[in-house]
Motif scaffolding. Structure first.
Motif, PDB file in Angstrom:
ATOM      1  N   ASP A   8      -8.024  19.584 -49.223  1.00 26.39           N
ATOM      2  CA  ASP A   8      -7.793  20.182 -47.962  1.00 26.39           C
ATOM      3  C   ASP A   8      -6.840  19.603 -47.205  1.00 26.39           C
TER       4      ASP A   8
ATOM      5  N   LYS B  43      -1.516  24.235 -48.422  1.00 25.71           N
ATOM      6  CA  LYS B  43      -1.567  25.183 -49.535  1.00 25.71           C
ATOM      7  C   LYS B  43      -1.319  26.587 -48.940  1.00 25.71           C
TER       8      LYS B  43
ATOM      9  N   LYS C  77     -13.439  30.745 -53.840  1.00 29.30           N
ATOM     10  CA  LYS C  77     -14.311  30.231 -53.231  1.00 29.30           C
ATOM     11  C   LYS C  77     -15.369  29.874 -53.888  1.00 29.30           C
ATOM     12  N   PRO C  78     -16.474  29.040 -53.522  1.00 30.20           N
ATOM     13  CA  PRO C  78     -17.605  28.588 -54.258  1.00 30.20           C
ATOM     14  C   PRO C  78     -18.033  30.083 -55.062  1.00 30.20           C
TER      15      PRO C  78
ATOM     16  N   ARG D 240      -6.635  27.979 -55.203  1.00 32.65           N
ATOM     17  CA  ARG D 240      -7.613  27.518 -56.348  1.00 32.65           C
ATOM     18  C   ARG D 240      -7.684  28.489 -57.345  1.00 32.65           C
TER      19      ARG D 240
ATOM     20  N   GLU E 239     -10.794  24.456 -60.383  1.00 30.02           N
ATOM     21  CA  GLU E 239     -11.918  24.004 -59.631  1.00 30.02           C
ATOM     22  C   GLU E 239     -13.156  23.584 -60.598  1.00 30.02           C
TER      23      GLU E 239
END
Ligand code: ATP
Ligand code: MG
Length: 291
Positions: A71, A75, A97-98, A127, A131
């Motif tokens: 973080d 980016k 995202k998740p 991302r 991940e």
């Protein structure tokens, strides 16, 4: 300065890669002031726009640029600046995202494969499936949520994921998807400064999440996971660029330089017009002029 700037940060064979060999504060020995850096970036952005126009018109290659970082490595703002000159029609940004419930019901590559760029376009992954060998490795509770059948959850799972990622990237490369992977490498100290800035500035407060502080505690685990991932997945057809990220102006110059070098290495050209079509165009011109 832009030409070949990125080459020093390009890793196309990860086997001996060591993250501590890259200094997040590196600026390749140059110290441009704000104005100089801005002018150079502008040049790069203009060149990138020209290349993208040809990429789009030719409609053969697709470009996939993957961005990974801790973080506050910059980016989002790097993507914003570097892509600011390109035609939005030929470019799109996908953020990962998740995973949702639906996504967790599929294999880990599924959600990314549905969002790949079309031919002629530049696709940015903010991302990505990386991940699944980074945050998921550092926080094993995510692996639990992925509902992998028990017999397949072995200690070899990370090794296997690297293999699968390499296989899918090779497959994409063979189909004309040109892959670049960027790790924006920020230092822990610079991240601390940027977090404090976010807390000081009410307009930046929204960017701060307490989970980010929690992840700082796992810094070394993340760095190990990044190093392992880069070691196993840096290849000639899908290289990693480990980009120093403590100085934003420098990060952006390396990014734009990497994209330019990559696009320049392709055989980009506007589609040529046949003699027959040229005759039709001449007729169309005459008709328009007669009106
Ligand atoms: P910012 O810099 O603004 O925080 P961001 O890219 O961190 O941008 P977030 O809204 O924080 O965006 O969401 C991304 C979060 O989702 C990250 O913490 C990331 O680790 C997490 N994430 C992404 N993919 C996965 C995954 N497959 N499994 C678990 N978590 C994931
Ligand atoms: Mg975040």
């Amino acid at each position: 300065m832009l030409r070949k700037l990125a080459a020093a940060y390009r890793i196309s064979d990860g086997r001996n890669f060591r993250l501590d060999g890259v200094d997040p504060g590196d600026t390749d020995g140059s110290s441009l002031d704000k104005k100089e850096a801005k002018a150079l970036l502008r040049q790069g952005i203009d060149r990138l726009a020209e290349l993208q126009d040809k990429l789009y018109a030719q409609d053969r290659w697709a470009v996939l640029a993957i961005f990974q970082a801790m973080d506050a490595a910059g980016k989002d703002s790097a993507i914003k600046h570097v892509m600011s000159g390109v035609n939005p029609t030929g470019c799109d940004v996908q953020s990962f995202k998740p995973p949702s419930e639906e996504e967790l019901d599929h294999d880990f590559l599924w959600r990314a494969m549905r969002r790949l760029p079309e031919r002629g376009r530049i696709g940015i992954f903010n991302r990505s499936y990386y991940e699944d060998v980074l945050v998921v490795r550092v926080h094993p509770e995510w692996l639990e949520r992925q509902k992998i059948p028990e017999p397949l959850k072995t200690p070899r799972i990370w090794e296997e994921r690297f293999e699968d990622i390499n296989a899918v990237e090779r497959y994409l490369a063979r189909n004309g998807v040109v892959i670049l992977k960027f790790f924006l490498h920020v230092s822990m100290d610079e991240q601390r400064k940027r977090f404090l800035k976010r807390l000081d500035n009410p307009e930046k407060n929204w960017k701060f999440s307490t989970a980010d502080i929690e992840d700082r505690r796992h810094w070394d685990d993340y760095m190990r996971a990044y190093e392992e991932a880069i070691r196993h997945t840096a290849t000639a057809h899908a290289p990693w660029y480990v980009v120093p990220a403590d100085h934003k102006w420098f990060t952006r110059l390396v990014l734009v330089s990497a994209l330019i070098d990559t696009l320049e290495a392709l055989d980009l050209a506007y589609p040529s017009v046949s003699a027959e079509t040229r005759a039709l165009l001449a007729e169309a011109r005459e008709a328009l002029e007669r009106e």
